[in-house]
Write an enzyme that holds these catalytic residues in place. Structure first.
Site, short mmCIF file in Angstrom:
data_model
loop_
_atom_site.label_atom_id
_atom_site.label_comp_id
_atom_site.label_asym_id
_atom_site.label_seq_id
_atom_site.Cartn_x
_atom_site.Cartn_y
_atom_site.Cartn_z
N ASP A 139 52.89 -9.15 17.73
CA ASP A 139 51.52 -9.69 17.76
C ASP A 139 50.98 -9.89 19.17
O ASP A 139 50.03 -10.64 19.36
CB ASP A 139 51.45 -11.01 16.99
N GLU A 140 51.57 -9.24 20.17
CA GLU A 140 51.14 -9.41 21.56
C GLU A 140 51.17 -8.08 22.30
O GLU A 140 52.14 -7.34 22.19
CB GLU A 140 52.10 -10.33 22.31
N ASP A 152 46.71 -11.69 22.28
CA ASP A 152 47.64 -12.47 21.47
C ASP A 152 46.97 -12.83 20.15
O ASP A 152 45.94 -13.50 20.15
CB ASP A 152 47.99 -13.73 22.26
#
Length: 395
Positions: free
Chosen positions: A111-112, A9
């Site tokens: 973003d993960e 993350d």
DNA sequence: TCTGGGGTCCTAGGACCC
DNA sequence: TCTGGGGTCCTAGGACCC
């Protein structure tokens, strides 16, 4: 066999990436070190907080709230605009590094990522070693920090990466659930949002542990399927797989908040056309057809209404979908000023799955050709180069 | 105070069929 | 006419995630 799962993350993704990009362009101020946020354009009525620096967070600023609120909380907050294509660039560079460790990567959002290393652990290395290695490499090679969650399923890996931030690795194995997860407020559990919290509180559930220890049947009685799911999550149970094969989208939608409320139906129709062009363009790019058209409006009072209709035949034609969308808008529109307009297409299927009818009409074939020509020009000269004649009068 | 945009999944009620 | 029940499909709305 126990699965070996990581969740990576990016810390304050949009803000960190903006910071790195600025430094790369010769700016000296690192906006991660000051009270700063990434925000939408307030003049266009899109002024919400999209990301915040750690210091901004200390002022109580929350993602999703109006920038106006953020300024009240911290008058000298610095606001930076967002840039989605730049974010994609950084997201891809992260994915590139992670790909070196396993093929089984799931992009959960920009973003993960989830990673399944069960069959990919190098000899003599533990999952946690890989987690630290990834964290350090990303920092060194890309210039931003990540949190990495280490666990035996996706839910626990995700919960772990959410613990203390930034730039940390956390484990959450089964024997740690009680000490690390159960003490947290139930609102911290994945999938427990603000509507469920008061309902859970009425059942004397305040922490994740309270939820885990409640009778599963009682939760199912009160919440149905959702009740079973959050009870299992609270107990650290999750069998879902890391989805590493590109899944086809189930629906495609675009919407806009208008710069001011519209009441003129012709103006609204122009926006609908632009949105239809956007969604059908994306649909054709993935070689799919849609069966359902959905139009959504939000009034100046924030009431949301939508109408949808299933088509007789799946299509990717701008003209057919626009025609349907216009009808749906007519049914919906009661003359109240409109703040937002959205178009979605659902019930997607692969183009090659569809039996081409012998009566496939020439009209549709002609439309397909027109759509393709326009798509190609968009590819070549950029999306905004081509505008339908109807939209040419717009500024 | 003034509230983005992209998704997925679930539910409830109505239509329709046998 | 006051009258069944199960299954499936469709629509509208809402909850949640990032």
């Amino acid at each position: 066999m126990e699965r070996q799962i990581l969740h990576v993350d990016v810390n304050n993704a949009f803000l960190s990436w903006t910071a790195v990009e600025r430094l790369k362009n010769g700016e000296t101020l690192d906006i991660r070190t000051i009270p700063a946020i990434i925000g939408g354009d307030e003049a266009q009525r899109k002024g919400v907080v999209l990301a915040k620096s750690t210091i901004a967070k200390q002022f109580g600023i929350q993602t999703g709230e109006p920038i106006y609120f953020a300024r009240k909380k911290c008058p000298n907050i610095q606001v930076f605009s967002s840039n989605h294509s730049m974010y994609e660039k950084y997201s891809n560079s992260l994915y590139h590094i992670l790909s070196e460790y396993t093929d089984k990567i799931e992009r959960f959002s920009i973003d993960e990522c989830f990673m399944d290393l069960t069959s990919y652990l190098p000899k003599g290395k533990k999952l946690i070693d890989i987690a630290y290695e990834i964290k350090e490499r990303v920092k060194k090679e890309l210039g931003f920090t990540v949190n990495v969650g280490v666990a035996n399923n996706k839910l626990l890996a995700k919960m772990a990466s959410d613990f203390q931030k930034p730039d940390r690795v956390h484990t959450l194995f089964e024997k740690e659930i009680e000490t690390k997860m159960w003490k947290l407020p139930v609102s911290e559990l994945f999938m427990v949002g603000k509507k469920s919290i008061p309902k859970l509180e009425r059942m004397q559930i305040k922490t994740i542990g309270d939820l885990a220890k409640k009778d599963e049947k009682e939760l199912i009685r009160n919440f149905g399927k959702y009740g079973r799911m959050i009870w299992e999550y609270a107990n650290g149970k999750d069998n879902s797989e890391v989805i590493y094969i590109q899944e086809k989208p189930k629906g495609i939608g675009n919407s806009v908040t208008l710069p001011y409320d519209y009441s003129d139906i012709e103006k609204i129709e122009k926006v609908i056309l632009a949105l239809v062009e956007q969604v059908t363009y994306r649909l054709r790019k993935v070689n799919m057809l849609a069966k359902t058209v959905n139009v959504q409006i939000k009034t100046n009072e924030f009431k949301v209404y939508s109408h949808q209709r299933k088509l007789d035949m799946p299509t990717s034609s701008t003209k057919i979908i626009y025609k349907e969308a216009k009808k749906l808008l007519e049914e919906l529109y009661k003359g109240i000023p409109i703040r937002l307009i959205g178009v979605r297409i659902d019930n997607l299927c692969e183009k090659h799955e569809v039996q081409i009818s012998l009566f496939d009409n020439k009209q549709e074939e002609k439309q397909n050709k027109i759509d393709n020509v326009i798509d190609n020009l968009k590819e070549k000269y950029g999306y905004n180069f081509i505008k339908r004649a109807r939209n040419l009068n717009d500024k």
